[in-house]
Scaffold this active site. Structure first.
Site, short mmCIF file in Angstrom:
data_model
loop_
_atom_site.label_atom_id
_atom_site.label_comp_id
_atom_site.label_asym_id
_atom_site.label_seq_id
_atom_site.Cartn_x
_atom_site.Cartn_y
_atom_site.Cartn_z
N HIS A 1 -3.11 10.91 0.81
CA HIS A 1 -2.57 10.70 2.16
C HIS A 1 -2.03 12.04 2.66
O HIS A 1 -0.83 12.23 2.82
CB HIS A 1 -1.50 9.60 2.13
CG HIS A 1 -1.19 9.00 3.47
ND1 HIS A 1 -1.25 7.65 3.72
CD2 HIS A 1 -0.78 9.55 4.63
CE1 HIS A 1 -0.90 7.40 4.97
NE2 HIS A 1 -0.60 8.55 5.55
N GLU B 1 -7.39 8.33 6.44
CA GLU B 1 -7.68 8.98 7.71
C GLU B 1 -8.18 10.42 7.59
O GLU B 1 -7.49 11.38 7.97
CB GLU B 1 -6.43 8.97 8.60
CG GLU B 1 -5.95 7.58 8.94
CD GLU B 1 -4.77 7.59 9.90
OE1 GLU B 1 -4.26 8.68 10.24
OE2 GLU B 1 -4.34 6.49 10.32
N ARG C 1 0.86 -1.18 0.00
CA ARG C 1 0.00 0.00 0.00
C ARG C 1 0.90 1.23 0.00
O ARG C 1 1.73 1.41 0.90
CB ARG C 1 -0.90 0.00 1.24
CG ARG C 1 -1.71 1.26 1.41
CD ARG C 1 -2.69 1.19 2.60
NE ARG C 1 -3.39 2.45 2.73
CZ ARG C 1 -3.24 3.31 3.74
NH1 ARG C 1 -2.45 3.02 4.76
NH2 ARG C 1 -3.90 4.45 3.76
N ASN D 1 -7.14 1.63 10.20
CA ASN D 1 -5.83 1.93 10.78
C ASN D 1 -6.00 1.95 12.29
O ASN D 1 -6.87 2.66 12.82
CB ASN D 1 -5.30 3.29 10.34
CG ASN D 1 -4.87 3.30 8.88
OD1 ASN D 1 -4.97 2.29 8.18
ND2 ASN D 1 -4.41 4.45 8.41
N TYR E 1 -3.87 2.19 16.05
CA TYR E 1 -2.64 2.35 16.83
C TYR E 1 -2.88 2.23 18.33
O TYR E 1 -2.13 1.62 19.04
CB TYR E 1 -1.98 3.70 16.50
CG TYR E 1 -1.40 3.69 15.10
CD1 TYR E 1 -0.13 3.19 14.86
CD2 TYR E 1 -2.15 4.13 14.02
CE1 TYR E 1 0.39 3.13 13.57
CE2 TYR E 1 -1.64 4.07 12.72
CZ TYR E 1 -0.37 3.57 12.52
OH TYR E 1 0.14 3.50 11.24
C1 FCB Z 1 -1.10 7.20 10.73
C2 FCB Z 1 -0.72 7.76 9.37
C3 FCB Z 1 0.63 7.31 8.88
C4 FCB Z 1 1.65 7.29 9.99
C5 FCB Z 1 1.12 6.52 11.18
C6 FCB Z 1 2.10 6.39 12.32
O1 FCB Z 1 -2.04 7.99 11.34
O2 FCB Z 1 -1.69 7.39 8.42
O3 FCB Z 1 1.01 8.15 7.82
O4 FCB Z 1 2.01 8.56 10.31
O5 FCB Z 1 -0.04 7.13 11.65
#
Ligand code: FCB
Length: 473
Positions: A134, A179, A90, A308, A310
């Site tokens: 992006h 995002e 990707r 996505n 985290y």
């Molecule tokens: C996400 C982004 C990516 C990167 C990661 C750590 O939010 O999409 O570009 O910065 O975080």
């Protein structure tokens, strides 16, 4: 405070081994974070080039001018992807490279780069999965109003079609936007991303126009398609429970969920904005600028939802002094860490269990849309040992725990079809610059040498094991 996570366990492996042989494994990057060559072959500045020049905006005054020099090293980088045995890559397309004025004709040199990238990937049996946007809006479009202006949505749809015209004969998987929350809120409300705005009203307008641009692009690509397409949009998702059981905290968690989660998925997957969000915005005197037909456009069917993940936060409805409203009578919504959890190098809490919960929630509340994890990963301050090897055990454990969390969600019914780790290479981590390293492959910036870390070997071996004897078709 601890910066390590437990190492990959047999329990993780047992779950991972239940993934099907056609589960997609890959890595992700984005244009501005790796390409460099910001002034070559007709590329014009994007809002991130501009933002990097604002004193104090990016740690250490870093910028994207060279980054990983991927623009010049693309064939070697694709060869490395192939050596890692991954089936999907990707990447994102730089709008400023392909259509330098944000409107008008294609720049042949700019699109030529992606044309060659797609060919290199296909020649090595890797599925190309471009993201069309992006975060790097051409500066000229920002000067004309940026995402708070409705016209930007139409410009995006034109640009999407133009990229598809050149790559659509070979590319099946497309993500429109990465995002929208970050583009809109970090960029227009919190001021920490380009273009650095601080206005809730602009942020809300930006969200709507990003959604509209997505929907318009989906329609344009579908009607231009010469082959079946798999169209996706990627959202940053997390869970947001209340910090305590108090009514103020529960109400704050509802607000956070409306503004940070349902604002993004409801219009795309249900064709409406959440009523409680609309009511919350009234307190700020803000209306979402919906015009007739917009919601039907935005809800144009997609094939895959990119997730996505985290971390997750908890919400509190009181400020440090215990007040539940600010001086303007607006209710307090504070995001708080859970506490007591391992942290990544960025101080983000490691919470794989919430990924399982999140995937189950999406399956329950928005049934029928397959998901792919389009980003998941962690920054750690890993360094090469005396032998040059980067033994990033913490990142490896992070990835294993999260992939196991995905596998667990699947065993409980979530339709998740792939896992793309963030990121292929150490790269320009937005306002944190180059100090934060998310790569499975280390980049030694002075020499631009690429050094696969332990985590890259782990992902390669894991993909290989899951595929078993059955190669991907
Ligand atoms: C996400 C982004 C990516 C990167 C990661 C750590 O939010 O999409 O570009 O910065 O975080």
């Amino acid at each position: 405070m601890t910066t390590t996570v437990p190492s990959a366990t047999a329990a993780h492996d047992a779950l991972i081994d239940r993934l099907p042989p056609d589960f997609r494994f890959g890595v992700a990057t984005s244009a501005f974070q790796i390409e460099g060559a910001t002034a070559e072959d007709g590329r014009t500045p994007s809002i991130w080039d501009t933002f990097c020049r604002v004193p104090g905006a990016v740690d250490n005054g870093d910028d994207g001018d060279i980054a990983c020099d991927h623009y010049h090293r693309m064939p070697e980088d694709v060869a490395l992807l192939a050596a890692l045995g991954l089936d999907t890559y990707r990447f994102s397309v730089s709008w400023s490279r392909v259509q330098p004025h944000g409107r008008g004709p294609v720049n042949p040199a700019g699109i030529g780069f992606y044309d060659r990238l797609v060919d290199e990937l296909l020649a090595r049996g890797i599925t190309p999965w471009p993201t069309l946007y992006h975060w790097d809006l051409p500066q000229e479009l920002q000067d004309a109003g940026g995402w708070p202006a409705r016209d930007t949505a139409y410009r995006f749809a034109d640009y999407a079609e133009l990229v598809h015209d050149r790559l659509g004969d070979r590319v099946e998987h497309w993500t429109t936007l990465n995002e929208p929350f970050c583009s809109a809120v970090l960029g227009h409300v919190e001021g920490v991303h380009a273009p650095g705005g601080r206005s809730l009203a602009d942020g809300v307008r930006a969200v709507h126009h990003l959604h509209l641009g997505h929907g318009l692009a989906v329609r344009r690509l579908r009607s231009a398609a010469r082959r079946p397409l798999d169209l996706a949009v990627t959202h940053l998702l997390g869970t947001s429970g209340p910090a305590t059981g108090s009514p103020a905290d529960r109400e704050a968690a509802r607000r956070a969920d409306a503004f940070g989660f349902r604002f993004y998925l409801d219009p795309i997957l249900r064709g409406r904005y959440p009523q409680d969000l609309i009511d919350d915005l009234v307190v700020h005197g803000i209306e979402i600028p919906v015009q007739d037909g917009d919601l039907a456009t935005i809800a144009a069917p997609i094939d895959t939802l990119g997730v996505n993940y985290y971390r997750s936060m908890r919400s509190s409805g009181v400020d440090g002094g215990g007040a539940s409203h600010d001086a303007h009578g607006v209710p307090i919504t504070r995001n708080l860490p859970h506490g007591g959890l391992p942290l990544t190098g960025l101080g983000w809490e490691v919470m794989p269990h919430d990924l399982t919960e999140l995937l189950l929630r999406v399956s329950r509340d928005y049934p029928g849309t397959p998901m792919v994890i389009t980003e998941n990963g962690a920054a750690y301050d890993d360094r090469p040992g005396p032998d040059g090897f980067v033994d990033d055990t913490a990142r490896t454990a992070y990835l294993a725990a999260h992939l196991a969390a995905v596998a667990e969600a699947r065993t409980r019914g979530a339709d998740v079809r792939g896992y793309l780790a963030w990121s292929f290479l150490d790269n320009f981590e937005w306002s944190y610059g180059y100090a934060q390293r998310f790569g499975l492959v280390r980049v030694d910036y002075p020499t631009q040498a690429r050094i696969p870390k332990r985590s890259a070997h782990w992902l390669r071996d894991t993909a290989h094991r899951v595929r078993g004897a059955a190669p991907r078709t």
